[in-house]
Design an enzyme around this catalytic site. Structure first.
Site, PDB file in Angstrom:
ATOM      1  N   TYR A  55       0.780  -1.188  -0.026  1.00  0.00           N
ATOM      2  CA  TYR A  55       0.006  -0.097  -0.206  1.00  0.00           C
ATOM      3  C   TYR A  55       0.994   1.413   0.028  1.00  0.00           C
ATOM      4  O   TYR A  55       1.361   1.524   1.100  1.00  0.00           O
ATOM      5  CB  TYR A  55      -0.880  -0.136   1.016  1.00  0.00           C
ATOM      6  CG  TYR A  55      -1.898  -1.238   1.380  1.00  0.00           C
ATOM      7  CD1 TYR A  55      -1.864  -2.075   0.296  1.00  0.00           C
ATOM      8  CD2 TYR A  55      -2.361  -1.539   2.308  1.00  0.00           C
ATOM      9  CE1 TYR A  55      -2.965  -3.064   0.467  1.00  0.00           C
ATOM     10  CE2 TYR A  55      -3.173  -2.542   2.820  1.00  0.00           C
ATOM     11  CZ  TYR A  55      -3.648  -3.368   1.658  1.00  0.00           C
ATOM     12  OH  TYR A  55      -4.284  -4.386   1.767  1.00  0.00           O
ATOM     13  N   HIS A 121       0.591 -11.934   1.104  1.00  0.00           N
ATOM     14  CA  HIS A 121      -0.296 -11.131   0.443  1.00  0.00           C
ATOM     15  C   HIS A 121      -0.939 -11.818  -0.879  1.00  0.00           C
ATOM     16  O   HIS A 121      -2.260 -11.767  -0.834  1.00  0.00           O
ATOM     17  CB  HIS A 121       0.119  -9.708  -0.120  1.00  0.00           C
ATOM     18  CG  HIS A 121      -0.818  -8.620  -0.285  1.00  0.00           C
ATOM     19  ND1 HIS A 121      -0.251  -7.300  -0.094  1.00  0.00           N
ATOM     20  CD2 HIS A 121      -1.918  -8.539  -0.452  1.00  0.00           C
ATOM     21  CE1 HIS A 121      -1.621  -6.507  -0.326  1.00  0.00           C
ATOM     22  NE2 HIS A 121      -2.397  -7.234  -0.560  1.00  0.00           N
ATOM     23  N   SER A 200     -12.946  -5.440   1.667  1.00  0.00           N
ATOM     24  CA  SER A 200     -14.039  -4.542   0.730  1.00  0.00           C
ATOM     25  C   SER A 200     -15.292  -4.850   1.010  1.00  0.00           C
ATOM     26  O   SER A 200     -16.200  -5.530   0.199  1.00  0.00           O
ATOM     27  CB  SER A 200     -13.776  -4.915  -0.819  1.00  0.00           C
ATOM     28  OG  SER A 200     -12.606  -4.522  -1.265  1.00  0.00           O
ATOM     29  N   PRO A 201     -15.894  -5.346   2.147  1.00  0.00           N
ATOM     30  CA  PRO A 201     -17.011  -5.719   2.677  1.00  0.00           C
ATOM     31  C   PRO A 201     -18.246  -4.789   2.211  1.00  0.00           C
ATOM     32  O   PRO A 201     -19.416  -5.303   2.337  1.00  0.00           O
ATOM     33  CB  PRO A 201     -17.013  -5.719   4.084  1.00  0.00           C
ATOM     34  CG  PRO A 201     -15.947  -4.583   4.408  1.00  0.00           C
ATOM     35  CD  PRO A 201     -15.049  -4.575   3.464  1.00  0.00           C
ATOM     36  N   ARG A 204     -16.205  -1.888  -2.430  1.00  0.00           N
ATOM     37  CA  ARG A 204     -15.361  -0.750  -2.815  1.00  0.00           C
ATOM     38  C   ARG A 204     -16.474   0.479  -3.011  1.00  0.00           C
ATOM     39  O   ARG A 204     -16.413   1.415  -3.794  1.00  0.00           O
ATOM     40  CB  ARG A 204     -14.797  -1.352  -4.111  1.00  0.00           C
ATOM     41  CG  ARG A 204     -14.070  -2.345  -4.101  1.00  0.00           C
ATOM     42  CD  ARG A 204     -13.074  -2.593  -5.088  1.00  0.00           C
ATOM     43  NE  ARG A 204     -12.468  -3.837  -5.089  1.00  0.00           N
ATOM     44  CZ  ARG A 204     -11.231  -4.108  -4.491  1.00  0.00           C
ATOM     45  NH1 ARG A 204     -10.565  -3.150  -3.879  1.00  0.00           N
ATOM     46  NH2 ARG A 204     -10.695  -5.254  -4.481  1.00  0.00           N
ATOM     47  N   GLY A 205     -17.433   0.708  -1.918  1.00  0.00           N
ATOM     48  CA  GLY A 205     -18.367   1.929  -1.875  1.00  0.00           C
ATOM     49  C   GLY A 205     -19.686   1.556  -2.703  1.00  0.00           C
ATOM     50  O   GLY A 205     -20.696   2.252  -2.463  1.00  0.00           O
ATOM     51  N   PHE A 206     -19.422   0.597  -3.420  1.00  0.00           N
ATOM     52  CA  PHE A 206     -20.785   0.349  -4.381  1.00  0.00           C
ATOM     53  C   PHE A 206     -22.244   0.009  -3.357  1.00  0.00           C
ATOM     54  O   PHE A 206     -23.237   0.500  -3.661  1.00  0.00           O
ATOM     55  CB  PHE A 206     -20.824  -0.928  -5.351  1.00  0.00           C
ATOM     56  CG  PHE A 206     -21.871  -0.988  -6.287  1.00  0.00           C
ATOM     57  CD1 PHE A 206     -22.063  -0.007  -7.306  1.00  0.00           C
ATOM     58  CD2 PHE A 206     -22.873  -1.697  -6.032  1.00  0.00           C
ATOM     59  CE1 PHE A 206     -23.012  -0.022  -8.189  1.00  0.00           C
ATOM     60  CE2 PHE A 206     -23.947  -1.822  -6.929  1.00  0.00           C
ATOM     61  CZ  PHE A 206     -23.987  -1.077  -8.068  1.00  0.00           C
TER      62      PHE A 206
END
Length: 328
Positions: A55, A121, A200-201, A204-206
Site C-alpha cells: 500500500y 499477500h 472490501s465488505p 468498494r463503495g458500491f
C-alpha cells in the site's frame, strides 16, 4: 461493539483496512487527515488495523507506524508481504529471502519490534506455498511476527500451508456481491480454526450507494479497471441497488451498515475490515456492529445480491490470473 477472536485474542468485530489512506483510490488524504482518521478509529473502538507493504509502496506502513506508535501495545497490528513495489511496479515475489527482507523493512516502517499477524499477500505460484509459509514460520520462531495469515487463497492452498504451520487467518474479498469464499474457503477456515478477514465488505463503495458515476473516478482509481464498474455491468448492478436501499430503510440503518451486518451474521469467525478516508463513514461503519437487524431482512439482502445477480468479474483478466481463490 460485538467482539470476535483473531490470533487467539479478542478484538472488536469490525477493524480498519488502512489501504485507502495511501493507495488505490486516487489521491489519498494528506498525512494530517490520515493520522486523524487512524487515531479517531482507535478512540471509537477499533483495535484491529490492517496494512501491507504494497500500500503506497511502503507509505501506508510508515503512516500507520507513526500514527499509532504510542498505542502499539493496545492494538492488533496486521500487515502483508509477498506483493510489493519494485522500481514503481507491483511485483509478486514469495521467495523466502524476499519475505524476510520485506519483514525487516516493515518493522522499521511500522516502528515496532513485531507484527501481530503477517499475511502472505498473494501466493506466488512460482514458489511452493510450503516454502513461503516455511519462511513465515521462522519469523514466528524469531518473535518478529505473532501469527501467519494468507490472502486470496483457495481452500486447497490453505490446507497445504496449514500442514506446514498453523494459519491464523485468511483475508479475502467477501461481501454481498463477492461470494467466492462461500465455495470452499469459509468451510476450510471453520474446520481449521482460522479467522476469516473480509476486505472490501461494502463492495468498494458500491453497496454504500456512494458510486453514482464511475466516469468520475480519479485517474489512478483501481475501480476504473474493474469490470463491475464498467459498462454494461455497472448499469445492470444499479438495477438492484434501489431494492437494497429500501431494505436498509426498512431496517433503520444505512446501506453500508446493512452490508456489514449481513457479513457479521455469516459466522462468528468473520471479521470485516472496511476502509475509508471519511470520519463520518468510519463512524457509520463501526455502528453496524451494534445493530440488531431482523434475520429476515438479512436473508432478503442475500437473495437480492449474490453471485447470480451481480454482473461482471471482480478483477480484470490480467489480475484474475494472479488470484488463487475459487471462482463460480
Amino acid at each position: 461493539m460485538q467482539r470476535r477472536r483473531i490470533c487467539n485474542i479478542e478484538v472488536p468485530a469490525i477493524g480498519l483496512g488502512c489501504m485507502n489512506l495511501s493507495h488505490a483510490y486516487g489521491t489519498p488524504p494528506d498525512a494530517q487527515a490520515a493520522t486523524a482518521l487512524l487515531q479517531r478509529a482507535f478512540d471509537i473502538g477499533v483495535r484491529h488495523f490492517d496494512t501491507a507493504a504494497l500500500y503506497g509502496f511502503g507509505a501506508n506502513e510508515r503512516l500507520v507506524g507513526k500514527a499509532l506508535r504510542s498505542l502499539r501495545n493496545d492494538i492488533h497490528l496486521a500487515s502483508k508481504c509477498g506483493m510489493t513495489g519494485v522500481d514503481g511496479k507491483r511485483v509478486i515475489d514469495g521467495r523466502p529471502e524476499t519475505l524476510l527482507k520485506t519483514l525487516d523493512e516493515a518493522l522499521q516502517r511500522l516502528q515496532t519490534d513485531h507484527i501481530d499477524l503477517y499475511y502472505l499477500h498473494r501466493w506466488d505460484n512460482n514458489v511452493p506455498i510450503e516454502d513461503s509459509v516455511g519462511a513465515l514460520s521462522r519469523m514466528v520462531e524469531s518473535g518478529k511476527i505473532g501469527a501467519i495469515g494468507l490472502s486470496e487463497v483457495s481452500a486447497t492452498t490453505l490446507r497445504k500451508a496449514h500442514a506446514v504451520h498453523p494459519i491464523a487467518a485468511v483475508q479475502t474479498e467477501y461481501s454481498l456481491w463477492t461470494r467466492n469464499a462461500e465455495i470452499a474457503v469459509l468451510d476450510a477456515c471453520r474446520e481449521l480454526g482460522a479467522a476469516f478477514v473480509a476486505f472490501s465488505p461494502v463492495a468498494r463503495g458500491f453497496l454504500a450507494g456512494s458510486v453514482k458515476n464511475p466516469g468520475n473516478f480519479a485517474d489512478k482509481d483501481i475501480r476504473r479497471q474493474m469490470p463491475r464498474f464498467q459498462s454494461p455491468h455497472f448499469d445492470r448492478n444499479t438495477q438492484w441497488l434501489g431494492d437494497i436501499a429500501a431494505l436498509a430503510q426498512e431496517a433503520g440503518c444505512s446501506m453500508a451498515q446493512l452490508a456489514l451486518a449481513w457479513l457479521l451474521a455469516q459466522g462468528e469467525y468473520i471479521l470485516p475490515i472496511p476502509g475509508t478516508t471519511s470520519l463520518a463513514h468510519l463512524e457509520e461503519n463501526l455502528g453496524a456492529a451494534s445493530l440488531r437487524i431482523d434475520s429476515d431482512i438479512l436473508r432478503r439482502a442475500g437473495e437480492l445480491v449474490n453471485h447470480n445477480t451481480v454482473s461482471g468479474a471482480r478483477y480484470p483478466a490480467a489480475t484474475q490470473v494472479e488470484i488463487d481463490t475459487e471462482e463460480f
